[in-house]
Design a protein around this motif. Structure first.
Motif, mmCIF file in Angstrom:
data_model
loop_
_atom_site.group_PDB
_atom_site.id
_atom_site.type_symbol
_atom_site.label_atom_id
_atom_site.label_comp_id
_atom_site.label_asym_id
_atom_site.label_seq_id
_atom_site.Cartn_x
_atom_site.Cartn_y
_atom_site.Cartn_z
ATOM 1 N N ALA A 34 0.673 -0.873 -0.125
ATOM 2 C CA ALA A 34 0.238 0.116 -0.203
ATOM 3 C C ALA A 34 0.377 1.903 -0.038
ATOM 4 O O ALA A 34 2.421 0.715 0.597
ATOM 5 N N ALA A 35 -0.194 2.305 0.015
ATOM 6 C CA ALA A 35 1.132 3.701 0.127
ATOM 7 C C ALA A 35 2.151 4.126 0.875
ATOM 8 O O ALA A 35 2.536 5.032 0.755
ATOM 9 N N ASP A 36 1.559 3.348 2.014
ATOM 10 C CA ASP A 36 1.845 4.154 3.709
ATOM 11 C C ASP A 36 2.849 3.148 4.244
ATOM 12 O O ASP A 36 3.365 3.115 5.182
ATOM 13 N N ASP A 37 2.928 1.639 2.869
ATOM 14 C CA ASP A 37 4.009 0.467 3.568
ATOM 15 C C ASP A 37 5.754 1.432 4.008
ATOM 16 O O ASP A 37 6.134 2.941 2.853
ATOM 17 N N PRO A 38 6.638 1.124 4.512
ATOM 18 C CA PRO A 38 7.526 1.931 4.996
ATOM 19 C C PRO A 38 8.342 1.734 3.647
ATOM 20 O O PRO A 38 8.130 0.938 2.866
ATOM 21 N N VAL A 39 9.735 2.279 3.658
ATOM 22 C CA VAL A 39 10.684 2.678 2.896
ATOM 23 C C VAL A 39 11.573 0.986 2.430
ATOM 24 O O VAL A 39 11.153 0.119 3.705
ATOM 25 N N GLY A 40 11.364 0.515 1.332
ATOM 26 C CA GLY A 40 12.037 -0.568 0.688
ATOM 27 C C GLY A 40 11.401 -1.707 0.762
ATOM 28 O O GLY A 40 11.250 -2.822 -0.216
ATOM 29 N N SER A 41 9.813 -1.278 0.254
ATOM 30 C CA SER A 41 8.566 -2.145 -0.087
ATOM 31 C C SER A 41 8.265 -2.148 -0.827
ATOM 32 O O SER A 41 8.733 -0.956 -1.806
ATOM 33 N N GLU A 42 8.359 -3.378 -1.682
ATOM 34 C CA GLU A 42 8.165 -3.361 -3.243
ATOM 35 C C GLU A 42 5.807 -3.567 -3.387
ATOM 36 O O GLU A 42 5.633 -3.711 -2.255
ATOM 37 N N LEU A 43 5.897 -2.410 -4.208
ATOM 38 C CA LEU A 43 4.609 -1.973 -4.542
ATOM 39 C C LEU A 43 3.754 -2.140 -5.779
ATOM 40 O O LEU A 43 3.054 -2.019 -5.970
ATOM 41 N N GLY A 44 4.367 -3.521 -6.003
ATOM 42 C CA GLY A 44 3.841 -3.382 -7.850
ATOM 43 C C GLY A 44 5.532 -4.410 -8.873
ATOM 44 O O GLY A 44 5.668 -4.132 -8.578
ATOM 45 N N CYS A 45 5.405 -4.840 -9.240
ATOM 46 C CA CYS A 45 5.725 -5.816 -10.339
ATOM 47 C C CYS A 45 5.212 -6.612 -11.575
ATOM 48 O O CYS A 45 4.042 -6.584 -11.832
ATOM 49 N N ARG A 46 6.424 -6.220 -12.671
ATOM 50 C CA ARG A 46 5.415 -6.744 -13.786
ATOM 51 C C ARG A 46 6.122 -7.563 -14.926
ATOM 52 O O ARG A 46 7.749 -7.257 -14.359
ATOM 53 N N THR A 47 6.321 -8.802 -14.844
ATOM 54 C CA THR A 47 6.798 -9.547 -16.214
ATOM 55 C C THR A 47 6.026 -9.828 -17.309
ATOM 56 O O THR A 47 5.746 -9.632 -18.067
#
Length: 359
Positions: A34-47
């Motif tokens: 989510a937008a308020d997750d802490p620094v270092g968080s992965e928020l999305g991925c596309r392969t």
């Protein structure tokens, strides 16, 4: 064939959850966090698999939170695979979400033509956004494929990061095309030669109050797998570079603080699990009474700054070396006076417990 880091786009700005969803939809990222997750968080991925060889994974696009209001999008791809379209997609998507591009980092082995999105790749990216019904900004994006007669002013922020002066470029183009119908000012990025790295200052140094506070907050709130085979995440979050692999359980980075010795980051592990991240935050002082005085003063100053920014330490120790600790649920932040240098660590609580018992 193995994918490698080819490109990283660094952006700044605030994202609420709705804007994050918009950004992920525009780029086609599978959502996580989510937008308020802490620094270092992965928020999305596309392969994406290779168009001719479906069994080969060709590109991976990843969105990470790298600071409070900073977001990085990385593109990993197999060698020689054209990533210009992907670069255009992520850049236009970020701008559409209201983010400001503050850095483009192209790997040394990537083709120079990948660094700036072509007009065709931007047009494809724009169509992608329209198809996903993402609200586009109405300014025209124009990226020159050849250097203009007068190259737009640029600021070299590091040996691999060029930031263009869009305001000056806009003024230049407005003057050149004064007779044309009035429209939104375009943004133009032309190629320029990369300057040599700025010489590093000489003499004893230590991180400033703001630098030590920012670094400590990032380390203290770090979200990471704590695996030695996942060091690339740290390099993205902190901007560390030039890894020197001493062994499978000891890797050093250049932190890029701007000196010859206030730049060492040691990642130490055990059987593949990382247990300690240690950053040298002052240069090595001379082994003299005067050297000891300046190191002690730096340690005291940093301790005061961190107490003010984080809160009262959970422990203050003064045995063989002086240190203060802030203990969290899984890791502990340590500021340590090593007599002639000061270091900041974040360590796993299990490792620290074993260390204390051994002492």
């Amino acid at each position: 064939m193995k994918v490698i880091r080819r490109f990283r786009l660094v952006t700044s700005g605030r994202l609420d959850q709705a804007q994050l969803e918009e950004l992920r939809a525009a780029i086609g990222l599978a959502p996580s966090g989510a937008a308020d997750d802490p620094v270092g968080s992965e928020l999305g991925c596309r392969t994406r698999n290779h168009p001719r060889y479906p069994s080969i994974r060709a590109t991976i696009i990843t969105l990470l939170r790298t600071a409070a209001d900073e977001w990085s999008i990385t593109i990993d791809a197999i060698p020689y695979f054209d990533i210009a379209t992907s670069i255009g997609l992520v850049e236009v998507g970020c701008r559409a979400a209201g983010l400001t591009v503050i850095g483009r980092h192209l790997s040394a082995d990537a083709a120079a033509s990948d660094a700036t999105p072509s007009a065709a790749s931007l047009e494809r990216a724009r169509k992608n956004l329209e198809e996903t019904r993402t609200h586009m900004w109405d300014a025209t994006l124009t990226f020159a494929t050849t250097p203009p007669a007068e190259a737009p002013p640029a600021r070299i922020t590091s040996e691999d990061d060029v930031t263009f002066d869009y305001a000056a470029a806009t003024e230049m183009l407005s003057t050149r095309h004064a007779g044309r119908p009035e429209s939104k000012p375009p943004l133009v990025a032309g190629r320029i030669s990369v300057a040599q790295p700025t010489p590093r200052p000489i003499g004893w140094q230590a991180l400033s109050d703001n630098e030590i506070a920012d670094l400590a907050e990032k380390l203290r709130t770090l979200v990471w797998s704590w695996r030695m085979d996942d060091l690339l995440r740290l390099a993205i979050v902190f901007g560390w570079r030039d890894p020197r692999i001493h062994s499978g359980d000891w890797v050093q980075f250049d932190a890029g603080f701007g000196s010859d010795t206030v730049d060492t980051v040691d990642i130490v592990g055990f059987d593949g699990d990382a247990v300690r991240v240690e950053v040298t935050v002052s240069t090595q002082a001379a082994d003299t009474p005067d050297g000891r005085v300046i190191t002690l003063a730096a340690y005291a100053r940093m301790a005061e700054v961190l107490t003010g920014s984080i809160g009262e330490p959970t422990d203050r120790l003064d045995d063989r070396v002086a240190e203060i600790r802030w203990t969290g649920p899984e890791t502990t932040l340590r500021l340590i006076d090593f007599q002639h240098t000061v270091r900041l660590q974040v360590v796993t609580n299990d490792w620290l417990s074993a260390l204390d018992q051994g002492n």
